[in-house]
Design an enzyme around this catalytic site. Structure first.
Site, short mmCIF file in Angstrom:
data_model
loop_
_atom_site.label_atom_id
_atom_site.label_comp_id
_atom_site.label_asym_id
_atom_site.label_seq_id
_atom_site.Cartn_x
_atom_site.Cartn_y
_atom_site.Cartn_z
N GLU A 153 -2.84 120.56 -2.88
CA GLU A 153 -1.97 119.34 -2.49
C GLU A 153 -1.66 118.55 -3.73
O GLU A 153 -0.64 118.14 -3.86
CB GLU A 153 -2.56 118.62 -1.48
N THR A 209 9.36 112.77 -2.73
CA THR A 209 8.13 112.06 -2.57
C THR A 209 7.88 111.19 -3.57
O THR A 209 7.77 109.95 -3.23
CB THR A 209 6.78 112.99 -2.62
P1 ADP Z 1 6.23 117.68 2.67
O1 ADP Z 1 6.39 116.21 2.40
O2 ADP Z 1 6.86 118.40 3.60
O3 ADP Z 1 4.57 117.87 2.80
P2 ADP Z 1 5.74 118.11 -0.18
O4 ADP Z 1 6.57 117.20 -0.93
O5 ADP Z 1 4.38 117.47 0.13
O6 ADP Z 1 6.32 118.46 1.22
O7 ADP Z 1 5.54 119.48 -1.09
C1 ADP Z 1 6.72 120.17 -1.43
C2 ADP Z 1 6.70 120.54 -2.88
O8 ADP Z 1 5.43 121.02 -3.02
C3 ADP Z 1 7.67 121.06 -3.17
O9 ADP Z 1 8.09 120.64 -4.65
C4 ADP Z 1 7.58 122.62 -3.67
O10 ADP Z 1 8.02 123.18 -4.42
C5 ADP Z 1 5.93 122.64 -4.06
N1 ADP Z 1 5.07 123.45 -3.38
C6 ADP Z 1 4.45 124.55 -4.07
N2 ADP Z 1 3.76 125.58 -3.10
C7 ADP Z 1 4.27 125.26 -1.96
C8 ADP Z 1 4.02 125.94 -1.00
N3 ADP Z 1 3.22 126.91 -0.71
N4 ADP Z 1 4.29 125.41 0.31
C9 ADP Z 1 5.18 124.18 0.24
N5 ADP Z 1 5.70 123.66 -0.97
C10 ADP Z 1 5.18 124.09 -1.95
#
Ligand code: ADP
Length: 306
Positions: A128, A181
């Protein structure tokens, strides 16, 4: 067991008054992942369907968390990961957390479950961190533990599992825009007035009490965010319209899911949840923004083996 297929659910973090500490788990939205043992040592990602994400295990959160566990366990074989992405990255419902948690959960099962849920949370946070820049667990913990979770500490990680009232349903509307974010964090104030802090911790304490006592009215009254929502709601198209519609239709409450743009609502009973979903759907159809909408019971199990 050489191979495992799992459902790794979407989650709602913050839940109005619990910025960075509270989250809950969804049941009808989530990714699927297949993880299998390989003769070659190390971790690889061989398939990603549904999203344009990196195969490089140092760049994909599923790879980073898997590697953190792998380096600790040091097995004499390896693991390959397939990701079937249904949660859009950047939607505010824990897309990266589903991947980061899913890979470590699956590998732990294939190893015969040597690690506790708290340890899996610790490894998943490493993944994360590359998505969000810091080690957050407010989406990871509900994915791994299920139900409602509260992060007491991040270092060392301490997760509290809160009870989930039986008749609780969530509706998620995801306007199809992207909110970075980093921007959603940058617009937040560095300091807050004491009176707002008092309101916020009173709401968070009350929400936790409501979950323990099945008090739906108190739960609804506690879903108020005087610190984050006034700033972040400006980034979400028609947020106030959705909130008004949700409350007019008898939902318990409504707020921003994670850093948005998704908006969550909580309802008592599936009948009211369907009514609220229809109301949001009908009013959002009149706007220029396309969207997806989901209804889900709260998932008290977290990740599921398929
Ligand atoms: P959410 O707000 O839906 O949790 P995040 O902002 O936490 O989404 O995460 C998205 C970011 O993480 C993007 O920049 C994406 O490219 C990166 N990322 C890397 N690997 C993954 C993955 N397996 N699944 C989702 N996002 C990923």
């Amino acid at each position: 067991m050489n191979e495992i297929r799992i459902f790794s659910p979407a989650t709602v973090a913050n839940v109005s008054c619990g910025f960075d500490v509270l989250g809950f788990c969804l049941d009808t939205i989530g990714d699927e992942m297949v993880v299998r043992k390989t003769k070659e040592k190390g971790v690889s990602i061989s398939k990603i369907i549904g999203s344009d994400l990196p195969y490089d295990i140092q760049k994909n959160v599923a790879g980073v968390s898997a590697l953190a566990l792998y380096d600790d366990a040091k097995p004499n074989f390896g693991f390959d990961i397939e990701i079937y992405k249904h949660i859009k990255p950047g939607s505010g419902i824990g897309s990266s957390a589903a991947s980061a948690s899913g890979s470590v959960f699956a590998i732990n099962e294939l190893l015969g479950r040597p690690y506790s849920k708290t340890q899996l949370t610790h490894f998943a946070m490493k993944g994360e961190a590359i998505a969000s820049g810091s080690e957050h667990a407010d989406n990871i913990a509900p994915t791994i533990f299920g139900g409602f979770t509260l992060i007491k500490n991040t270092s060392p990680i301490k997760v509290l599992q809160l009870p989930t009232p039986d008749e609780l349903y969530a509706i998620i509307i995801h306007p199809q825009i992207e909110i970075k974010t980093s921007l959603a964090r940058a617009i937040l104030p560095n300091s807050i007035p004491l009176k707002d802090a008092i309101t916020q911790w009173s709401n968070l304490g009350s929400l936790v009490h409501a979950l323990h006592t099945n008090d739906y009215d108190l739960l609804g009254n506690s879903l108020e965010d005087v610190i984050i929502e006034p700033h972040r709601s400006e980034l979400i198209p028609h947020f106030q319209m959705v909130k008004k519609e949700v409350l007019n239709n008898g939902a318990l409450g409504c707020g921003i899911s994670g850093s948005g743009p998704s908006i969550f609502s909580l309802c008592k009973g599936v009948k009211n949840a369907k009514q609220v979903k229809n109301a949001i759907n009908n009013s959002y159809l009149k706007t220029e923004v396309s969207f997806e909408i989901h209804l889900s019971k709260i998932n008290t199990e977290g990740i599921k083996i398929l």
